[in-house]
Design a protein around this motif. Sequence first.
Motif, PDB file in Angstrom:
ATOM      1  N   TYR A  92      -1.562   3.062   2.436  1.00  0.00           N
ATOM      2  CA  TYR A  92      -1.868   1.968   1.501  1.00  0.00           C
ATOM      3  C   TYR A  92      -2.268   0.703   2.258  1.00  0.00           C
ATOM      4  O   TYR A  92      -3.152  -0.030   1.838  1.00  0.00           O
ATOM      5  N   ARG A  93      -1.609   0.477   3.367  1.00  0.00           N
ATOM      6  CA  ARG A  93      -1.859  -0.753   4.122  1.00  0.00           C
ATOM      7  C   ARG A  93      -3.279  -0.795   4.670  1.00  0.00           C
ATOM      8  O   ARG A  93      -3.819  -1.861   4.917  1.00  0.00           O
ATOM      9  N   ALA A  94      -3.875   0.356   4.886  1.00  0.00           N
ATOM     10  CA  ALA A  94      -5.234   0.406   5.420  1.00  0.00           C
ATOM     11  C   ALA A  94      -6.294   0.279   4.323  1.00  0.00           C
ATOM     12  O   ALA A  94      -7.427   0.693   4.496  1.00  0.00           O
ATOM     13  N   THR A  95      -5.920  -0.256   3.180  1.00  0.00           N
ATOM     14  CA  THR A  95      -6.878  -0.541   2.107  1.00  0.00           C
ATOM     15  C   THR A  95      -6.747  -2.025   1.764  1.00  0.00           C
ATOM     16  O   THR A  95      -5.836  -2.683   2.256  1.00  0.00           O
ATOM     17  N   PRO A  96      -7.632  -2.539   0.905  1.00  0.00           N
ATOM     18  CA  PRO A  96      -7.489  -3.964   0.548  1.00  0.00           C
ATOM     19  C   PRO A  96      -6.306  -4.245  -0.379  1.00  0.00           C
ATOM     20  O   PRO A  96      -6.114  -5.389  -0.790  1.00  0.00           O
ATOM     21  N   LEU A  97      -5.521  -3.235  -0.721  1.00  0.00           N
ATOM     22  CA  LEU A  97      -4.368  -3.448  -1.599  1.00  0.00           C
ATOM     23  C   LEU A  97      -3.429  -4.486  -0.995  1.00  0.00           C
ATOM     24  O   LEU A  97      -2.968  -4.346   0.131  1.00  0.00           O
TER      25      LEU A  97
END
Lengths: 249, 322
Positions: A92-97
């Motif tokens: 998740y951290r590797a997305t713009p979230l």
Amino acid sequence: MRTLWKLFGMQFKLYLREPMAFFFSLAYPTLLLLLFGFIYGNDPAPEFWGRSIGTVDASVPAYTGIIIGTVALMGIPIDTASSRESGVLRRYRATPLRPVIYLVASVLMYLGVALLGMLILILTGKLVFGLHFMGSWLNILAAFILSALAFYAFGYLLASLAPTARSAQTIGMLIFFPMMFLSGAGMPLQMLPEGLRRVSEFLPLTYVVRLMQGLWFNDAWNTLWLPVLVLVGILIAGTVLAARLFRWE
Amino acid sequence: MQEQDVITVEGLRKSYGPVKAVDGVTFQVRRGEIFGMVGPNGSGKTTTIECIEGLRRSDEGRLQVLGLDPQKDYYALRERTGVQLQSANLPPRMRVEEALDLFSVFYRHSTDYRPLLKELGLEEKRRTFFSQLSGGQKQRLFVALALVNRPEIVFLDELTTGLDPQARRATWDLVREIRERGTTVFLTTHFMDEAERLCDRVLILDHGRVIALDTPQNLVSQLGMGMRISFQLNGHIPSTGKGNTNKQTKPVFNTALFGVLDGVRRVEQQDDEIVIYGQGEGLIGAVIRTLEAEGVPFHDLRSEQANLEDAFLSLTGHEMRD
């Protein structure tokens, strides 16, 4: 906003797909209610402060403590620590979230789960045992949200402190199970010997039970200042510490 | 820095305690290429790629990706790049389709994920839980997740580790297709054959330092290794002099016989095996003619083109260790 909803919906589905989580937060309190309801019935009994309150009437608000406790002390630490351990949070951290969206969606999901559990419990009490309710729904909802958020903050703190998912599970269970029996959530405090009742005053879950039972029987908020104070304190301290210590990896 | 450079790394350093994982790495990646970073495990590949992605903070050095600072412009970079991580996971009970549907919402601009399902051969697995996918299917799903935002650069870290040979080849085709769409591919691998066949340029990393950076062809040919011809000697051998072979049990072989041939660079003998390194089209013919003219009995003659593995060995002085 769309992201928040989508993530909330997804998390909710995922939670319900875990049989253990489903059982403990949704089915277990209701099964307890059915068991003790059939043993004791719901006729008014004098041990409940001399009011015309039956076992079921007293148990439903108390079991709220079980629901909140299982979600906060087992669901949250185990889910969070295992998501961290297996690399789900990394993904998740590797997305713009944004992290805050992820946490808000998760907290809302856990609130939803606990509310659903409570709804099932209340409906069962009402339909099977003719549950009595003397308070205001709005008060109950407010107390429920305060209790849940305070315990959830504590749950996230455990998740951050536990090095692995396994240790999160162990710590969560070690805290939850004694607390369930000694706080009045699992059984009335009146059934405990004097010494153990003393212990209950040091357990946070006791204050959830006191607050919920008090409001259930329409006690005024100002008579419940102690539980409110304790829970607000836990909420603030827990949130500050959890926010500082939260780890994605 | 050239205009078509999409990634610039200058003097990158990162230590974990006393261990210098990355020790002054400098290179550029050009738009539209398949750029490979190879090196043994522990050479600093993952640390380097994660610093470039912004997932890890570097100790020192200047990093620029698509004109952005990976730390300061973290979220802007996320929108324009795709990342496949070496050690990541999805919740076990998340379905393939749900994952793509969810991840496309995270991006401001994302494509319809359904064609991706098809391209990556995941259409039949749409409703399958993540935990029930095979290793190759999981990897393809992660590639799909890295592509939902139509990234300008996609980072693939150890994409084919743990895959069977067939799945690896299928993955190579996939990487080439990604590049066909105009996406720059930055990958790391510890398979030399993978880097050699797939990458336009290869950076060799060892002990956190850049050992070499060039096209695979140049890396091999610059080393002048060219071709490797080997054969086994049969028992007793005529050596330079006459009549002194009678009591030899161990073959003594005059390597100078081949040293004088055109294009030969080096001759090595190890027990019964002779290895000749050299270049030139007539080399094999010349070696065989010499063997026959001298009456040397031999078997198992083979020739191979030197490859990146040989180049790595020669550049670093050690083999890739797993």
